[in-house]
Design an enzyme around this catalytic site. Structure first.
Site, PDB file in Angstrom:
ATOM      1  CE  LYS A 158      -4.222   0.999   2.514  1.00 31.78           C
ATOM      2  NZ  LYS A 158      -4.897   0.651   3.835  1.00 31.78           N
TER       3      LYS A 158
HETATM    4  O1  G3P Z   1      -8.993   1.211   4.501  1.00 29.67           O
HETATM    5  C1  G3P Z   1      -8.718   2.345   4.571  1.00 29.67           C
HETATM    6  C2  G3P Z   1      -9.386   2.926   6.014  1.00 29.67           C
HETATM    7  O2  G3P Z   1      -8.587   2.105   7.222  1.00 29.67           O
HETATM    8  C3  G3P Z   1      -9.372   4.424   6.613  1.00 29.67           C
HETATM    9  O3  G3P Z   1     -10.585   4.623   7.007  1.00 29.67           O
HETATM   10  O4  G3P Z   1     -12.033   4.937   8.805  1.00 29.67           O
HETATM   11  O5  G3P Z   1      -9.568   5.975   8.811  1.00 29.67           O
HETATM   12  O6  G3P Z   1     -11.289   6.759   7.297  1.00 29.67           O
HETATM   13  P1  G3P Z   1     -11.016   5.590   7.993  1.00 29.67           P
END
Ligand code: G3P
Length: 311
Positions: free
Chosen positions: A125
């Site tokens: 990633k």
């Molecule tokens: O896969 C991306 C994710 O983990 C980000 O999520 O909830 O931090 O916006 P969030």
């Protein structure tokens, strides 16, 4: 909500060119009915959550990031690496995204190669951009260069932190296997910052941020953030819709991995919009088989069965 006319008709054809979600099983006569279904990944680094979802046949991949690793108990590099290795082993042969944390391009490529060494199912990633926000001296194209170097080394990448269609296109051009638009963060941002009294749009910035062309009218409105206009509440899913549309139009096989989900409604919307992969927090996945009316129906079926006595 997207209108049916806004859904690209080529989604099925594009999926047909991709690796099946459910591979044919040798010797089985009943074929899997959904070989090209969108893939569902778990967005977590907690091994017990992953095990439950994998054993239940709910997920065919995992995405992680440093925040999720910390939440899973990683407190130094040794423990973080151990958690990553455990997930990679548990999920094999299904893909697991592991995130690069270095900022220097040479070190990033080295770290990407090291992470890829954890198993053939690793997808590295890489943040697509944002490098100058961290350090003005960094090359703004650092992420794209690293994705391209890893592509040259036959290493699959997941271009992350995508918030518009052009970032997605550039990542695909660099050779990314997946692009990860963060629809939940975009929807959160719109909820907090969009200004209802202005013209509708899905904007992360306002018209006054841009100089009007010489002699042009000074317009005040929300700059359309995605090319397809729509109500503010659609900001997240419109981003998915726009990227899928462009990838369909140009036959781009980079998979659109919808990320940063907040609720099951966004999950349904991503399915309608044609996302190839949706990565979902475990808490939302645990509820996918439930609905208030399903629970009501089950309760009455079970109750009515009781009059039949024992079988
Ligand atoms: O896969 C991306 C994710 O983990 C980000 O999520 O909830 O931090 O916006 P969030």
């Amino acid at each position: 909500m997207l209108q049916p006319s806004e859904i690209h008709p080529g989604i099925g054809t594009r999926r047909g060119a991709m690796e099946p979600t459910h591979q044919p099983v040798k010797g089985k006569s009943l074929k899997h009915p959904a070989p090209l279904a969108p893939k569902i990944f778990a967005d977590t680094a907690k091994i017990e959550e992953i095990r439950t979802l994998r054993d239940g046949g709910i997920i065919t991949g995992v995405t992680t990031n440093p925040t999720l690793l910390k939440a899973a108990g990683a407190h130094d590099w040794d423990s973080a690496h151990q958690i990553m290795r455990d997930i990679v082993k548990l999920m094999a042969p299904h893909p697991v995204s592991l995130e690069i944390t270095e900022l220097d391009p040479v070190k990033m490529v080295e770290q990407g190669k090291r992470l890829a060494g954890f198993g053939p199912n690793v997808v590295v990633k890489v943040a697509t951009g944002g490098y100058q926000a961290v350090d003005k001296a960094l090359d703004p194209f650092t992420g794209l260069h690293v994705i391209h170097e890893l592509w040259k080394a036959d290493i699959r990448t997941n271009a992350t932190l995508i918030f518009n269609c052009t970032q997605a296109l550039w990542a695909a051009n660099a050779g990314a296997t997946y692009v990860s638009p963060f629809l939940g963060r975009l929807a959160d941002y719109m909820y907090k910052n969009d200004t209802p009294e202005r013209a509708p749009g899905n904007s992360l910035f306002f018209m006054e941020d841009h100089k009007a062309p010489a002699g042009g009218p000074e317009r005040v409105g929300n700059t359309p953030y995605v090319a397809l206009h729509g109500p503010r509440m659609d900001a997240g899913v419109r981003l998915i819709n726009e990227i899928v549309t462009v990838f369909c139009n140009y036959n781009i096989h980079t998979e659109v991995l919808a990320a940063s989900l907040r609720n099951a409604v966004q999950l349904s919307e991503c399915l309608v919009a044609g996302a190839d992969i949706i990565t979902v927090p475990a808490a939302i996945l645990m509820g996918v088989a439930d609905h208030t009316l399903t629970s009501e129906g089950m309760t009455s079926f079970v109750k009515d069965t009781q009059v039949f006595g024992h079988q």
